[in-house]
Design an enzyme around this catalytic site. Structure first.
Site, short mmCIF file in Angstrom:
data_model
loop_
_atom_site.label_atom_id
_atom_site.label_comp_id
_atom_site.label_asym_id
_atom_site.label_seq_id
_atom_site.Cartn_x
_atom_site.Cartn_y
_atom_site.Cartn_z
CB ALA A 199 -0.97 6.91 -7.81
CE LYS A 200 2.52 2.17 -13.33
NZ LYS A 200 1.74 2.66 -14.48
N GLY A 201 1.86 1.69 -8.05
CA GLY A 201 2.16 0.78 -6.96
C GLY A 201 2.96 -0.39 -7.47
#
Ligand code: GLU
Length: 425
Positions: free
Chosen positions: A114-116
């Site tokens: 994931a990444k934000g």
């Protein structure tokens, strides 16, 4: 044969396209079911939010965009950092989420990627402003994250304090303390000791094996580090500890160079006091481009993506590149390095120390049982060393460069997991 679906327009950024080109070219070497090969090109869940952000001067209210992308939920919750940057966009975040999937699979962690991101320049924020942005972004994505769903961590522009604010906001809304919702927290809040140093330490922990493979001595090896933040600074410290000569480091203000070896403790103290390396007294000042072209054995890009390009790659004299940053090498530069016989330890392997100690932190938080620094460092070395040996063996056995071998290893593992889970419904 399935027709490849192009990335939807929302994701059509240069970085996502690059991630797909890399994935498509490597997936060819993996005996993947066509449906799975196609499926992995798309992030499973993406969230875009916008929210009002009040500057300290109450008259100004900006609208800020935030993102969180979860690439794959097949092998466990998703994991990956949150970056604050003025130009971050959904495509960049989706690309980095995909790379996190391969990174976790290469190391063997039970996570998808994931990444934000929050599109804001963190250097313009006061501490109260950064706190407000962080808390509001967290409440916007609160149902999207969780200790068994998606676990954020620090990335560019965020740190342990940012993670503490996320943990506090999440816990306030749940009504009880949930330390395992983020990693990279301060130790007082259930953060793991040695998490802050983990990425830099992990990068350098692979150097002895890389040098041994090339038949080069480790002692007095000249190391050049681009970046002196969370990754570069601890890579420099680890380099000195293992008897290397760290001859240059740099940050946004430019680089410092001393062919006899820099005093890293002094440079670190200088940055802590003055904010950047500018005006550091005991070394020559050079530009970042001059830094890449220095005579040295080892180059560690440890700042941002895309810094090694087709233009500066021919000047690189290092024999080994350890990628501490995510995506520091463009595909043009990669081709030049291959041509020039430079041994690259790719980001998905070299900088995996961060997420590995994040995994340790998550396990410790879920069990409420904390390990000693020695245990963490020893387990980090063991896991990273094993992954390096496996990738190197695969590259020799199947004739791949290290980047291809690492990605083949990761994609194989993910493909196998998807195959046994099957399709629902
Ligand atoms: N942001 C780091 C990375 O790119 C760490 C992610 C994590 O610890 O979950 O690997």
């Amino acid at each position: 044969m399935l027709i490849e679906t192009p990335p939807t327009f929302e994701l059509a950024s240069p970085m996502y396209r690059e991630a797909l080109i890399q994935y498509d070219s490597v997936a060819e070497y993996v005996d993947l079911d066509d449906n799975i090969r196609q499926r992995l090109r798309h992030p499973q869940r993406s969230m875009v939010v916008s929210f009002p952000f009040r500057r300290d001067d109450y008259s100004e209210v900006d609208t800020v965009y935030g993102y969180r992308v979860q690439h794959l939920h097949t092998m466990g919750p998703t994991k990956g950092g949150i970056r604050y940057a003025p130009d971050v966009n959904i495509g960049e975040v989706a690309a980095l989420a995909m790379f996190m999937t391969w990174k976790c699979a290469i190391i063997g962690l039970p996570f998808g990627g994931a990444k934000g991101g929050v599109r804001i320049d963190p250097t313009t924020l006061t501490r109260p402003e950064k706190q407000r942005v962080t808390r509001r972004y967290t409440s916007e994505i609160i149902d999207f994250i969780g200790p068994h769903r998606d676990i954020p961590a620090p990335d560019m522009g965020t740190d342990a304090q940012t993670m503490a604010w996320i943990m506090d906001t999440y816990s306030q809304q749940k009504g009880y303390s949930v330390p395992a919702v983020v990693t990279g927290k301060p130790p007082e809040l259930g953060g793991s000791v040695a998490r802050r140093e983990a990425t830099g330490r992990g990068v350098m922990s692979l150097l002895p094996a890389a040098m041994a493979h090339l038949g080069l001595p480790l002692r007095d090896t000249r190391v050049v580090i681009h970046g002196f933040g969370n990754v570069g600074r601890f890579a420099a410290i680890a380099g000195v500890e293992m008897g290397c000569r760290v001859i240059a480091v740099s940050d946004v203000s430019g680089g410092i160079h001393d062919p006899a070896g820099l005093d890293i403790a002094k440079a670190t103290a200088w940055v802590d006091e003055h904010g950047t390396l500018a005006d550091y007294p005991d070394a020559d000042h050079i530009t970042n481009d001059e830094l890449f072209a220095l005579d040295c054995e080892v180059l560690v890009p440890a700042a941002i993506q895309g810094v090694l390009t087709g233009t500066n790659a021919p000047d690189v004299k290092a024999k080994v590149i350890l990628e501490g940053a995510n995506n520091p090498t463009t595909s043009e530069a990669d081709a030049v390095f291959k041509e020039n016989g430079i041994f690259i330890v790719p980001d998905v392997l070299a900088n995996a120390g961060g997420v590995t100690v994040s995994y340790f932190e998550w396990v410790q938080d879920l069990q409420n049982y904390f390990w000693s620094e020695n245990e963490i460092v020893a387990r980090l070395r063991e896991i990273m060393g094993r992954a390096f040996d496996e990738v190197l063996a695969l590259s020799i056995r199947e004739g791949f460069d290290m980047r291809t071998a690492a990605l083949v290893k990761g994609i194989r593992r993910v493909g196998a997991a998807k195959a046994v889970r099957g399709i629902y419904p």
